[in-house]
Structure formats: C-alpha cells, structure tokens
Design a protein around this motif. Structure first.
Motif, mmCIF file in Angstrom:
data_model
loop_
_atom_site.group_PDB
_atom_site.id
_atom_site.type_symbol
_atom_site.label_atom_id
_atom_site.label_comp_id
_atom_site.label_asym_id
_atom_site.label_seq_id
_atom_site.Cartn_x
_atom_site.Cartn_y
_atom_site.Cartn_z
ATOM 1 N N SER A 220 0.861 -1.191 0.000
ATOM 2 C CA SER A 220 0.000 0.000 0.000
ATOM 3 C C SER A 220 0.891 1.232 0.000
ATOM 4 C CB SER A 220 -0.905 -0.002 1.222
ATOM 5 O OG SER A 220 -0.092 -0.031 2.380
ATOM 6 N N ILE A 221 0.483 2.208 -0.796
ATOM 7 C CA ILE A 221 1.274 3.449 -0.892
ATOM 8 C C ILE A 221 0.421 4.579 -0.338
ATOM 9 C CG2 ILE A 221 2.581 4.956 -2.453
ATOM 10 C CD1 ILE A 221 2.485 2.731 -4.540
ATOM 11 N N SER A 222 1.059 5.512 0.372
ATOM 12 C CA SER A 222 0.316 6.686 0.838
ATOM 13 C C SER A 222 1.224 7.906 0.813
ATOM 14 C CB SER A 222 -0.233 6.447 2.239
ATOM 15 O OG SER A 222 0.826 6.081 3.088
ATOM 16 N N THR A 223 0.618 9.060 0.935
ATOM 17 C CA THR A 223 1.399 10.301 0.985
ATOM 18 C C THR A 223 1.960 10.458 2.392
ATOM 19 O OG1 THR A 223 -0.447 11.615 1.762
ATOM 20 C CG2 THR A 223 -0.196 11.414 -0.627
ATOM 21 N N ALA A 224 2.835 11.468 2.538
ATOM 22 C CA ALA A 224 3.391 11.742 3.860
ATOM 23 C C ALA A 224 2.276 12.122 4.837
ATOM 24 C CB ALA A 224 4.423 12.852 3.753
ATOM 25 N N GLN A 225 1.144 12.579 4.293
ATOM 26 C CA GLN A 225 0.004 12.950 5.161
ATOM 27 C C GLN A 225 -0.964 11.769 5.325
ATOM 28 O OE1 GLN A 225 0.901 14.916 2.421
ATOM 29 N NE2 GLN A 225 2.200 16.086 3.844
ATOM 30 N N ALA A 226 -0.548 10.585 4.989
ATOM 31 C CA ALA A 226 -1.316 9.341 5.165
ATOM 32 C C ALA A 226 -2.524 9.220 4.239
ATOM 33 C CB ALA A 226 -1.750 9.159 6.621
ATOM 34 N N LYS A 227 -2.500 9.951 3.133
ATOM 35 C CA LYS A 227 -3.591 9.812 2.159
ATOM 36 C C LYS A 227 -3.250 8.642 1.218
ATOM 37 C CE LYS A 227 -5.861 12.613 -1.162
ATOM 38 N NZ LYS A 227 -5.216 13.233 -2.266
ATOM 39 N N PRO A 228 -4.138 7.627 1.123
ATOM 40 C CA PRO A 228 -3.812 6.464 0.287
ATOM 41 C C PRO A 228 -3.666 6.831 -1.195
ATOM 42 C CG PRO A 228 -5.775 6.075 1.627
ATOM 43 C CD PRO A 228 -5.443 7.518 1.773
ATOM 44 N N ILE A 229 -2.771 6.120 -1.872
ATOM 45 C CA ILE A 229 -2.530 6.379 -3.302
ATOM 46 C C ILE A 229 -2.745 5.086 -4.069
ATOM 47 C CG2 ILE A 229 -0.697 6.866 -4.995
ATOM 48 C CD1 ILE A 229 0.489 8.716 -2.902
#
Ligand code: G6P
Length: 608
Positions: A220-229
């Motif tokens: 799972s990938i997410s942004t530094a702000q924990a928003k999933p990508i």
C-alpha cells in the motif's frame, strides 16, 4: 551510487537479496550489507569492499528468513568501512535501515538523539534514521517512518524493518528513486529495477514524499500525510538477458557493440522518409507550443552534457532556434531569465541524476516548459517533464556511458530535424538527412569492425600519462567526451579541447610524451584541423587521427589513423565517438583497470 534491494515473500530472502545486490554492483559502491528477519530476530551482516566479500562472510551460515533489506553503499558521510556500511540500527537493535541520499540536518539531530540516550556506532547520517524510527515506533512501523520523515531534511530513498513488525518492510522516498516490484512469491523494492528484473517485470514507482508498506501478499502506498494512493502497475520492457554479459568480457564493450541496435531502436517507427519529417509521438502533447518556440535549453550532466553540446550544433544547423546547453549542477544555482515559451530538454540516461532533476524543477518554477530525453522508463525526469522521447536503449550497466551518447545524439537530431522541417529546412534536405540517419547503424558496425586495430593503437599508447583530444564544431564535444571516457575507465589524465583554442594554452604541453587524438572528418573546418595537426607534429607530438575513409592527406601527417565512413557533417559525431570509446576501453584493459566499475565513480548520481 548506493543501491537498495528488499524482499518480503514466501522464499528465503538471503539468496534473492544477494542476487539483487550483484545486479546493483554496476552503480558503484564501496561496501555492502543486508538484514534478514526470521519472525523473531533480525540478523545483520555487512562488509567493506565487494559483494563477494559479503558472500564469503555469509558462507556456511544458515540464515533463515523471508523478509530482508540489502544495500550497496557509496560513501558520503564516513569512510568506506564495515561500521559505516548499511543496514544501520538503533541502540536497542530492533530497527534496521538502509538509505540512499543525504540527511542534511543530521548533525543537529545526532546531538539531540545523543542527549536522549541514543548510542551511535557509525559516522553516517543514515544512523540518525534508525534511532529516530526507533523512538517514533509505537507498534506501527509505517507511522514511525512517517513521523521520521517530518523530522529529517535532505534526500532519501529508505527501507526499514523492525523486530516487532516481522512481516513487513516500510519504504519511503524524497528525492532518491524507489520502485516496488510485484512478484509471484512476494514483493520487492529497489532503487533500480535491474535488482529485481530476474523475478518480475511488474513495477510501481514511488514518488517523492510517499511511503509504502510491503507484505508478502500486499503493498500500500500513501502520501506523507497518510492519504492512500492508487498507482498503476507498469511493465518493464527489458528482461534478464539485457543485464547479462552475453559473452563479452565487460559491459562497457558489450554496450559499445550494441550501438548499431540502440541507434536502430532510437529511430524505429520514427522516420517518415517520403516527407523528410521524423515522427516523435512523445512530444506531440506540447507540439503546438514547441513548434513556435525559438529558445531551447539543454540541461544535463557528464556524458549526457556532451551529447547535449553536440545537439546544440545540430539544432543550430537544422533549425532557427536559439539553443543553450547547460551543466545542470551550475544551471540550478543561476539566476534564470527565460524568454517566453522557452523549452528545457533534460537529457539523462537514468532519469534520476540529482542535479538534472533539481535544474528542471527550478526552470519550471521560473516558467519554462519541460521536455525529457530519458532511457529509464518511469524514472523521475520522465515523470516530471511534460513530454519527451525515450531512448529504448535497454539498461546501460557500464558506469562509463557509451551507447546512450549515440542514442541521445540520434534523438536530438530527429527532434532538430522535425522542428527544422516546420521552419526553413527543405524537403530535399529532410529526405537526405533521413536517408543518412538510416545508414548510421550499418556505418557504426563498420567502425566497430576495426576494433582489433584500435586495440593495437591502444596498446601502443596506453603507457602515456597525459593525452589531448582535439576537435572543432560538431566534434569539439566529441573531443570532450573522448577525454572523459579515457579518464573514467583508464585513469589516464586527458583533456578535451576545441582545436582552435590549442594555441591559447595546451600547445605548451605538446611533446613526444603527450599523444593527441585529433577528430578530423571531412567537413568544412577540415583544413583548420590539418593546420592544428601540423602544429603538433612540428613539436614532435604524436597524433592519432580519426578521419573519413580515403583521406590520404592525413595518413602522411598522423602517426596512426582510424577511419569512419562518410556521412553528413552533423552526423559525424555518432561515428567519430566510437573509436574514442574503444580506445578508452582497450587502454583500461591494458592497464588492468576495473572497467565497468571505475574507482570512485557511480552510474547514477542521485546525490548532489
Ligand atoms: C554519472 C555517470 C555518467 C553519466 C552521468 C549523467 O556521472 O557515471 O556515465 O553520463 O552520471 O547521468 P545521466 O543518467 O543523467 O545521463
């Protein structure tokens, strides 16, 4: 530069990681290490020097575990040594980290961490990460890495395992490449797809300020702000056979000999002979603005910069466009003033060179439009430019770039020809150029067929400690590239010079101990080059001349002659550079150098 490879799956990680490290060797490194999690414990092994040293260290040990991280280090902070090799750990030895890049606020963080009781065991900036992640860990490794990303300044591609999170690897990126590989028996992560191409060609690129968790069945990938990508999987176009030596003693020689094919790949499907206009689908998204542009800036480093420098002459010949070529490391710190509708062309084999990347980001900020000519599909530069052209040259593994130089020249020529045909270049000129470009692969083959002769010339001159390379106009950058190649792989001191400048300095060096490689094909400044050669001979200098077939005049002047077939003047560099590459290669061989991995050099310079 440093390399990362990680695996989590249902196979033993050790052999997979070692194989991955071997595939990363070409990037240049001075120590290596790995850490493997067996469900209860993490075992870490490191050694100075080559991967073979690490392998003998592991011999006879029964290392179990299906989760692991491995690294090749190219020293920045701290000398090459076992204690500075990655993985690094924290005081309690429950976090293990590998890292590419530089943590810029490490000094400040180190002081702070020491006050909080951290015990440091290395001189590296990376160790900071292990301690910080250890302090930030609260049962959730992804969260600990995310918090750490907020605290550090600088660049990183990193991978972490934690003793208490036994089934996962967390990776994060800011400025240093990372890619996830989706295999049948698990997941991989690496700084470079070549480390995992043996196991999978399905990849997902991580972008800056992103973080990912990999397990055996999932990622799972997410942004530094924990928003999933949610990112699309890409398929890598090359396989293991492209990363093998194929009977050649070195990758450098293999890649020199691949040039007839890599030039073909650069022109495949892109030549429209009847209309004398190349087709470059990749730049069509910006075509309406590009065809009106009168200002181009080519930005690059190393060999790519010299290819760009030839490109400038070619654009000037074929178009009405004003072209500047810039070293990315200088350009990024300059005060940039762009004319309206200026396009930047980032020229990069890897697509990851830190200075080139920073230069295009700065140019974008100042309003320029961005194009890329890149070999590695999905690389940072290919993603951050609006449009561009891929080389499709397959992986280049020898640290000293060869096949990419001629591929870049071919693509720059196609681009110039395309723009020129929308400006003042006639149909006849367009058709003539395309015909000449189509002949290049066969002509390169002809030059390569003289390899034995070039080897004999290298044997004759390889003990001379100082060399000069001279050329004019299109071949001035080839002289620079020839000198660079010789320096890189043979460690012989060499200077490239525009021949017209010889009288302003380098002529003082000429004596029987300093050979000159004169690049002197039949062109409109041929006679000027002849004068330069005569001046060298008058001072008893030795001359190796690279000439157009059938040039008897030079044979009387020069000590040794290497011939290239005739072509259009602006295409000459694609042929004249080949003898320079071979001379460098064979000299390095006679001097017993480590040709594919020259000392101190790295294939992809991902730190400043
Ligand atoms: C390093 C490599 C060179 C290469 C240069 C630019 O110095 O050793 O071979 O020409 O980087 O790399 P790039 O990937 O941007 O073309």
């Amino acid at each position: 530069m440093c390399g990362i490879v990680c695996y989590v799956g249902n196979k033993q990680a050790g052999p997979i990681l070692l194989e991955g490290l071997r595939q990363l060797e070409y990037r240049g490194y001075d120590s290596a290490g790995l850490a493997i999690q067996d469900g209860n414990n993490i075992e870490c092994y490191r050694s100075k020097g080559k991967i073979a040293a690490l392998e003998s260290r592991l011999e006879g040990l029964d290392i179990k575990g299906t989760v692991g991280i491995a690294h090749t280090r190219w020293a920045t902070h701290g000398e090459p040594s076992e204690k500075n090799a990655h993985p690094h750990t924290n005081t309690d030895k429950n976090v293990f980290v590998i890292h590419n890049g530089i943590i810029e606020n490490y000094y400040f963080l180190k002081k702070k961490l020491k006050k909080n009781g951290a015990r440091f065991r290395s001189d590296t900036d990376t160790e900071i990460l292990a301690h910080l992640i250890g302090f930030n860990y609260n049962g959730d490794l992804n969260d600990a890495v995310r918090k750490t990303m907020e605290q550090v300044e600088g660049t990183f591609g990193l991978a972490v395992i934690h003793k208490n999170s036994p089934d996962e690897i967390v990776i994060a990126r800011r400025g240093s490449p990372l890619v996830i590989g989706i295999g049948e028996d698990g997941h991989f992560a690496a700084s470079d797809v070549s480390a995992m191409v043996r196991y999978t060609n399905k990849v997902v690129h991580i972008q800056d300020n992103e973080i990912a968790t990999l397990t055996m069945d999932n990622f799972s990938i997410s942004t530094a702000q924990a928003k999933p990508i949610n990112r699309k999987t890409e398929t890598v176009e090359w396989g293991t056979e492209d990363t093998e030596l194929d009977g050649f003693p070195h990758y450098m020689l293999k890649e020199i000999f691949e040039q007839p094919d890599t030039i073909k790949n650069a022109i495949r499907g892109r030549l429209e002979q009847g209309e004398g206009v190349p087709k470059l689908g990749g730049i069509m998204p910006v075509w309406d603005s590009l065809k009106e542009s009168r200002h181009l800036v080519i930005v690059a480093c190393g060999t790519s910069y010299y290819a760009g420098s030839v490109g400038k002459y070619v654009f000037e010949k074929l178009t009405e466009i004003d072209v500047q070529v810039e070293l990315a490391s200088e350009f990024r710190y300059r005060k940039l003033n762009f004319a309206p509708n200026t396009f930047i062309i980032a020229l990069s084999q890897s697509g990851e060179t830190a200075d080139t990347l920073a230069a295009i980001r700065e140019a974008k900020r100042k309003g320029a439009r961005l194009l890329g000519i890149v070999n590695v599909v999905g690389s940072s530069i290919s993603r951050e430019t609006e449009a561009g052209v891929y080389n499709h040259a397959g992986p280049e593994i020898g640290v000293a770039s060869t096949k990419i130089f001629t591929s870049q020249l071919t693509i720059l020529t196609l681009m110039a020809l395309l723009l020129g045909r929308y400006q003042n270049l006639s149909l006849t000129e367009g058709v003539e150029a395309i015909r000449a470009i189509q002949s290049l692969p066969e002509q390169v083959r002809e030059v390569l067929s003289q390899a034995n002769r070039i080897e004999a010339i290298a044997e004759k001159y390889c003990r001379y400690n100082n060399w000069l390379f001279l050329g004019r106009k299109y071949n001035y950058p080839v002289a620079m590239e020839g000198a660079l190649k010789l320096k890189e792989v043979s460690y012989i001191h060499a200077e490239g010079y525009p021949a017209g400048e010889m009288k302003h300095g380098p002529i003082a060096l000429i004596n029987p101990e300093m050979p000159t490689v004169a690049i002197v094909p039949k062109d409109d400044i041929y006679e000027k080059m002849i004068s330069n050669i005569s001046e060298i001979k008058a001072r008893k200098g030795k001359v190796i001349a690279i000439v157009t077939e059938g040039d008897d005049k030079i044979k009387e002047l020069a000590d040794d002659v290497i011939e290239i077939p005739p072509t259009l003047q602006f295409l000459n560099p694609i042929l004249t550079v080949i003898p320079c590459q071979l001379l460098a290669y064979y000299c390095a061989g006679f001097l017993n150098r480590e040709i594919d991995k020259p000392r101190n050099l790295a294939k992809s310079v991902t730190v400043e």
